[in-house]
Scaffold this motif. Structure first.
Motif, PDB file in Angstrom:
ATOM      1  N   GLN A   1       2.261   2.502  -6.315  1.00 11.79           N
ATOM      2  CA  GLN A   1       1.090   2.477  -5.436  1.00 11.79           C
ATOM      3  C   GLN A   1       1.441   3.052  -4.064  1.00 11.79           C
ATOM      4  N   ALA A   2       2.535   2.550  -3.496  1.00 17.17           N
ATOM      5  CA  ALA A   2       2.934   2.964  -2.148  1.00 17.17           C
ATOM      6  C   ALA A   2       3.336   4.437  -2.113  1.00 17.17           C
ATOM      7  N   ASN A   3       4.103   4.853  -3.108  1.00 16.67           N
ATOM      8  CA  ASN A   3       4.598   6.234  -3.119  1.00 16.67           C
ATOM      9  C   ASN A   3       3.455   7.223  -3.323  1.00 16.67           C
ATOM     10  N   SER A   4       2.523   6.901  -4.203  1.00 16.60           N
ATOM     11  CA  SER A   4       1.443   7.863  -4.416  1.00 16.60           C
ATOM     12  C   SER A   4       0.518   7.906  -3.203  1.00 16.60           C
ATOM     13  N   LEU A   5       0.421   6.812  -2.482  1.00 16.51           N
ATOM     14  CA  LEU A   5      -0.370   6.818  -1.249  1.00 16.51           C
ATOM     15  C   LEU A   5       0.326   7.681  -0.181  1.00 16.51           C
ATOM     16  N   ALA A   6       1.653   7.590  -0.145  1.00 14.56           N
ATOM     17  CA  ALA A   6       2.424   8.418   0.799  1.00 14.56           C
ATOM     18  C   ALA A   6       2.259   9.909   0.479  1.00 14.56           C
ATOM     19  N   VAL A   7       2.163  10.231  -0.804  1.00 14.57           N
ATOM     20  CA  VAL A   7       1.918  11.627  -1.206  1.00 14.57           C
ATOM     21  C   VAL A   7       0.489  12.015  -0.816  1.00 14.57           C
ATOM     22  N   ALA A   8      -0.468  11.127  -1.116  1.00 20.88           N
ATOM     23  CA  ALA A   8      -1.886  11.451  -0.901  1.00 20.88           C
ATOM     24  C   ALA A   8      -2.216  11.699   0.569  1.00 20.88           C
ATOM     25  N   VAL A   9      -1.529  10.976   1.454  1.00 19.40           N
ATOM     26  CA  VAL A   9      -1.864  11.085   2.876  1.00 19.40           C
ATOM     27  C   VAL A   9      -1.361  12.405   3.496  1.00 19.40           C
ATOM     28  N   MET A  10      -0.501  13.100   2.773  1.00 23.09           N
ATOM     29  CA  MET A  10       0.012  14.384   3.268  1.00 23.09           C
ATOM     30  C   MET A  10      -1.100  15.440   3.225  1.00 23.09           C
ATOM     31  N   ASN A  11      -1.240  16.159   4.307  1.00 18.91           N
ATOM     32  CA  ASN A  11      -2.250  17.211   4.381  1.00 18.91           C
ATOM     33  C   ASN A  11      -1.644  18.537   3.920  1.00 18.91           C
ATOM     34  N   GLU A  12      -1.150  18.545   2.715  1.00 18.59           N
ATOM     35  CA  GLU A  12      -0.448  19.713   2.188  1.00 18.59           C
ATOM     36  C   GLU A  12      -0.731  19.849   0.702  1.00 18.59           C
ATOM     37  N   GLU A  13      -0.538  21.030   0.184  1.00 18.42           N
ATOM     38  CA  GLU A  13      -0.700  21.243  -1.250  1.00 18.42           C
ATOM     39  C   GLU A  13       0.483  20.665  -2.008  1.00 18.42           C
ATOM     40  N   LEU A  14       1.645  20.702  -1.376  1.00 21.52           N
ATOM     41  CA  LEU A  14       2.854  20.247  -2.047  1.00 21.52           C
ATOM     42  C   LEU A  14       3.524  19.165  -1.214  1.00 21.52           C
ATOM     43  N   ALA A  15       3.731  18.016  -1.830  1.00 25.32           N
ATOM     44  CA  ALA A  15       4.418  16.926  -1.143  1.00 25.32           C
ATOM     45  C   ALA A  15       5.291  16.200  -2.154  1.00 25.32           C
ATOM     46  N   LEU A  16       6.568  16.074  -1.825  1.00 21.17           N
ATOM     47  CA  LEU A  16       7.492  15.390  -2.725  1.00 21.17           C
ATOM     48  C   LEU A  16       8.281  14.358  -1.926  1.00 21.17           C
ATOM     49  N   THR A  17       8.633  13.273  -2.583  1.00 27.03           N
ATOM     50  CA  THR A  17       9.410  12.237  -1.921  1.00 27.03           C
ATOM     51  C   THR A  17      10.890  12.623  -1.944  1.00 27.03           C
ATOM     52  N   VAL A  18      11.531  12.547  -0.793  1.00 24.93           N
ATOM     53  CA  VAL A  18      12.952  12.897  -0.689  1.00 24.93           C
ATOM     54  C   VAL A  18      13.799  11.625  -0.672  1.00 24.93           C
ATOM     55  N   LYS A  19      13.418  10.689   0.189  1.00 25.13           N
ATOM     56  CA  LYS A  19      14.157   9.432   0.304  1.00 25.13           C
ATOM     57  C   LYS A  19      13.170   8.300   0.490  1.00 25.13           C
ATOM     58  N   SER A  20      13.642   7.106   0.182  1.00 26.35           N
ATOM     59  CA  SER A  20      12.765   5.958   0.341  1.00 26.35           C
ATOM     60  C   SER A  20      13.593   4.703   0.525  1.00 26.35           C
ATOM     61  N   GLU A  21      13.094   3.806   1.369  1.00 23.35           N
ATOM     62  CA  GLU A  21      13.717   2.491   1.516  1.00 23.35           C
ATOM     63  C   GLU A  21      12.666   1.442   1.242  1.00 23.35           C
ATOM     64  N   LEU A  22      12.985   0.497   0.368  1.00 24.57           N
ATOM     65  CA  LEU A  22      11.998  -0.469  -0.093  1.00 24.57           C
ATOM     66  C   LEU A  22      12.468  -1.887   0.173  1.00 24.57           C
ATOM     67  N   GLN A  23      11.519  -2.739   0.519  1.00 31.03           N
ATOM     68  CA  GLN A  23      11.797  -4.169   0.628  1.00 31.03           C
ATOM     69  C   GLN A  23      10.741  -4.913  -0.176  1.00 31.03           C
ATOM     70  N   PHE A  24      11.196  -5.692  -1.135  1.00 26.78           N
ATOM     71  CA  PHE A  24      10.280  -6.521  -1.917  1.00 26.78           C
ATOM     72  C   PHE A  24      10.368  -7.927  -1.331  1.00 26.78           C
ATOM     73  N   LEU A  25       9.337  -8.317  -0.589  1.00 26.57           N
ATOM     74  CA  LEU A  25       9.453  -9.522   0.232  1.00 26.57           C
ATOM     75  C   LEU A  25       8.972 -10.780  -0.469  1.00 26.57           C
TER      76      LEU A  25
END
Lengths: 194, 194
Positions: free
Chosen positions: A113-137
């Motif tokens: 959910q979080a990652n696809s939202l991070a992709v969706a918010v990009m104002n670009e045709e191409l957006a890929l995740t390079v790094k990520s830090e996650l906390q499951f609280l």
């Protein structure tokens, strides 16, 4: 200059219509009154509390707004989006999303959910995740609704990079925080990917 | 004392049967001969290269070995596992796992494979992910097979914590690295989760 009660209530109603995800605490700060006053205002105006508002929020499609992927590839439903700024999505945790044994939602669904939202918010045709830090609280259970809010925190266009922070909550309690370093590039200028 | 060629080839065969995922480079180090010698040995023994071995590796089920979750909840197929030490799984990227637009595998599938392997390697009834750091190093495409190797790098039993590093490769090229901080506890002594 302090507003009258009527002025405040009119403005309050407008604020909540514009952003159904605003909390009583945020409204209290915005209008410089106590949280208790906001609650009373809401009662007088017959505006349900956030928890109820979130449950019944109308889902409109943001097909035209989202550039980086088709809307049906977003995990969860986008409720609000402002490209390159912020976005909100909801994800209803169903029995198929949890571990059989303890009924706790599996981490990859919160991440998706979080990652696809991070992709969706990009104002670009191409957006890929390079790094990520996650906390499951906190554990999330079936039947709960996760509200994820993404904010673009930093842009580095010269490096084709942007940073997005996503905070996911259930009933206003934070359950997950993810930071995403995104690679972004318009199709026209696309070179070697990563 | 240097082994004879026959001794080396016998030992080499044994090594590859025990761990079909060993690379020629690792074998070269193990037997203290050049990579070229390993390749010639393999050819004489009619042992296919790693890439071919990975494609045809027999999948046995590890139902009895895995404690922390039912085997069908593992994303990908577990190929080898030694609880609290290490584990290997494979995941075949199919068209439903990629972005329509660029055919690149979506990050949450790589994360799901790695994360469920990190859970599976825990020798506990209960294991939850607390934190995670991810690096997506290269795009993966449909039709490729991802080999994820998990290694338990640190144990902190007094804090109910363990750390797992997962490296995922396609054709021996690293595509993803994830580190996972795991919360772990036996059911008997289970208290408040997180």
């Amino acid at each position: 200059m302090k507003r009258t009660k009527r002025e405040r209530q009119t403005a309050l109603k407008k604020s909540i219509v514009e952003n159904p995800f605003v909390t009583d605490e945020e409204l209290s700060a915005e209008f410089d009154v106590s949280v208790q006053t906001i609650r009373l205002d809401r009662m007088e105006l017959a505006i349900p509390e956030l928890r109820e508002r979130i449950k019944h929020v109308a889902v409109k499609t943001f097909e035209d707004e989202v550039k980086s992927l088709p809307i049906d590839e977003v995990i969860g439903e986008i409720i609000d989006i402002e490209l390159d700024e912020k976005a909100i999505s909801i994800f209803d945790v169903k029995p198929e999303h949890v571990f059989q044994r303890n009924q706790i939602a599996r981490g990859h669904h919160l991440f998706a959910q979080a990652n696809s939202l991070a992709v969706a918010v990009m104002n670009e045709e191409l957006a890929l995740t390079v790094k990520s830090e996650l906390q499951f609280l906190r554990p999330v259970k079936a039947g709960q609704r996760i509200v994820a809010k993404a904010v673009v925190s930093e842009r580095q266009p010269e490096k084709n990079r942007a940073f997005v922070k996503v905070v996911s909550t259930v009933d206003q309690v934070t359950v997950f925080i993810g930071t995403f370093e995104m690679y972004r590039m318009t199709e026209q200028s696309e070179g070697e990917v990563i």
